[in-house]
Design an enzyme around this catalytic site. Structure first.
Site, mmCIF file in Angstrom:
data_model
loop_
_atom_site.group_PDB
_atom_site.id
_atom_site.type_symbol
_atom_site.label_atom_id
_atom_site.label_comp_id
_atom_site.label_asym_id
_atom_site.label_seq_id
_atom_site.Cartn_x
_atom_site.Cartn_y
_atom_site.Cartn_z
ATOM 1 N N GLU A 281 0.788 -1.235 0.000
ATOM 2 C CA GLU A 281 0.000 0.000 0.000
ATOM 3 C C GLU A 281 0.818 1.282 0.000
ATOM 4 O O GLU A 281 0.269 2.355 -0.177
ATOM 5 C CB GLU A 281 -1.011 0.001 1.152
ATOM 6 C CG GLU A 281 -0.434 -0.008 2.543
ATOM 7 C CD GLU A 281 -0.356 -1.419 3.121
ATOM 8 O OE1 GLU A 281 -0.272 -2.378 2.341
ATOM 9 O OE2 GLU A 281 -0.370 -1.545 4.371
ATOM 10 N N ASN A 282 2.137 1.180 0.203
ATOM 11 C CA ASN A 282 2.942 2.384 0.053
ATOM 12 C C ASN A 282 3.235 2.702 -1.410
ATOM 13 O O ASN A 282 3.907 3.682 -1.700
ATOM 14 C CB ASN A 282 4.252 2.261 0.845
ATOM 15 C CG ASN A 282 5.089 1.091 0.397
ATOM 16 O OD1 ASN A 282 4.584 0.004 0.163
ATOM 17 N ND2 ASN A 282 6.383 1.300 0.257
#
Lengths: 232, 217
Positions: free
Chosen positions: B46-47
């Site tokens: 998710e980064n």
């Protein structure tokens, strides 16, 4: 157009006590380390910092925490920082924890002129306290408001005097969103190149969002969790 | 009884060809090591990564390439990089087919708690609230009991919630359980674990239908 300033010290001119600043980065990846070092030197206090994380004890926003320059943190994840946890549990530091996707969208909304939006994230949790709930397609959502800041500070790989920016790898993260949401946005870059050197097709942040840009003196780019596989 | 690797191996059996998958920190991260041969699965971090690859070889690590656990990683051919808003658009927009995450507690109605122990541990929710609020297909990977031996499968969560009525499947060191109609349905037992062991370690409502098979790992 030339938005170039000499160095980090010139870039942070005007950041005063009790202001709200946004800082890009995920963990220690893509943080504006030159400006953070300069803010420590300048000694500004009472800051509200909007940043996904709060650094580690010895680096990143942890440096500002050590000097007690931060009054309030707005973040999604603040592990890996003992001093942070100590200040928070003792009540010295005010902390607003919000879901990571909501944080990203709230910064983006702030920069894009959208005052608020509905999201399913956090419904039924303490994040939803006091927030309007509305059902769309039978599913509950909560109203989240936009975030803006007096200053946003972002870090990019390459930039030009117009403020056009290109990020590298996962150092992109929150930087393009926060770049849009600062009343004044500062970009520190690894390489400041001549106008025309950046291919417009590959610019991630258009220069309109940037007010000041400079090439950082040095980038330590500390790694939080060095993980490798053996070559055999 | 399974170890953490065993839990990861069992969950890997749930993967399907062509899926985009988000793996949380801890046990879920290990699943990437057990993708069935010949299957194409893309991992989202998710980064800002799709097509996350293995850890780099020593000397090739790059501070600009990390996963959501802040570990140095590589990007596979065909991978891509994006900002955090785009990443959560993938998540909230239900473009990800499977989310696997850890938990401190799961309740019989599918509630999950995994981000805060009031007054003691406050690390934050990171992306977990966005993930559990939107994902259709959520598997929780965790130990059946906590370090003090107390059940983590409860009638109601006692810790602050991460999400409401969202977990559909739990894989623990003792069992595979589905959550349906306000109860844990026991589907499989871990090798060497009896139905009684699982009953004793489960505080929430547990439904046992017929013979419960042992997992094949």
């Amino acid at each position: 157009m030339n938005k170039t300033v000499k160095d980090a010290a010139s870039a942070i001119q005007g950041i005063k006590d009790n202001m709200t600043i946004m800082l890009g980065g995920f963990g220690l990846c893509g943080i504006p380390e030159n400006c953070i070092a300069e803010l420590v030197k300048a000694g500004v206090k009472g800051l509200t910092c909007i940043s996904n994380n709060a650094g580690v004890d010895e680096f990143g926003l942890g440096l500002l925490l050590q000097q007690k320059q931060i009054k309030k943190m707005i973040s999604s994840y603040v592990g890996e920082n003992d001093e942070f946890e100590r200040q928070m549990l003792s009540g010295e530091l005010e902390v607003d924890l919000i879901p990571q996707g909501s944080l990203a969208s709230r910064c983006q909304a702030g920069g894009a002129g959208v005052p608020a939006f509905y999201t399913p994230a956090g419904f039924g949790t303490e994040v939803a306290h006091g927030k309007e709930v509305r059902y769309f397609n039978g599913k509950p959502h909560i109203l989240e408001s936009a975030l803006t800041a007096d200053f946003a500070i972002v870090k990019a790989w390459k930039g030009d005097p117009y403020g056009n920016l290109i990020y590298k790898g996962t150092a992109r993260n929150f930087n393009p969103l926060m770049a849009m949401a600062g009343k004044i946005t500062i970009a520190e870059v690894e390489q400041l190149v001549e106008p025309g050197e950046l291919d417009p097709n590959f610019v991630h942040t258009p220069g309109i969002f940037i007010q000041r840009i400079f090439q950082g003196d040095k980038f330590e780019k500390r790694i939080e969790q060095r993980t490798v596989r053996s070559s055999t | 009884m399974l170890d953490k690797k065993g839990i990861a191996k069992r969950i890997a059996q749930e993967l399907q060809d062509g899926w985009y998958v988000n793996l949380g920190i801890g046990i879920p991260t290990l699943i990437a090591n057990y993708i069935p041969d010949g299957m194409n699965v893309e991992f989202q971090s998710e980064n800002g990564i799709l097509g996350m690859g293995p850890f780099p070889f020593e000397g090739e690590e790059d501070a600009d390439y990390i996963n959501a656990g802040k570990q140095t990683v590589t990007i596979k051919p065909g991978g891509s990089i994006f900002d955090s808003a785009t990443s959560f658009a993938m998540i909230r927009g239900q473009h990800i087919q499977l989310t696997v995450l850890g938990a401190m507690e799961v309740a019989e109605n599918g509630d999950i708690a995994n981000w805060k122990i009031p007054g003691r541990m406050v690390k934050g929710m990171g992306g977990a609230m966005d993930l559990v609020a939107s994902a259709d297909n959520i598997i929780v990977a965790m130990m059946h009991t906590n370090k003090r031996g107390a059940s983590k499968l409860l009638k109601r969560c006692s810790l602050p919630l991460t999400g409401v009525a969202c977990v559909k499947k739990v894989v623990t060191n003792m069992a595979v359980l589905d959550i349906e109609g306000g109860a844990f349905i026991l589907r499989e037992r871990a090798p060497g674990v009896s139905v009684e062991d699982i009953q004793n370690a489960t505080d929430g409502k547990l439904i046992i239908e017929g013979d419960v098979p042992e997992m094949s790992i």
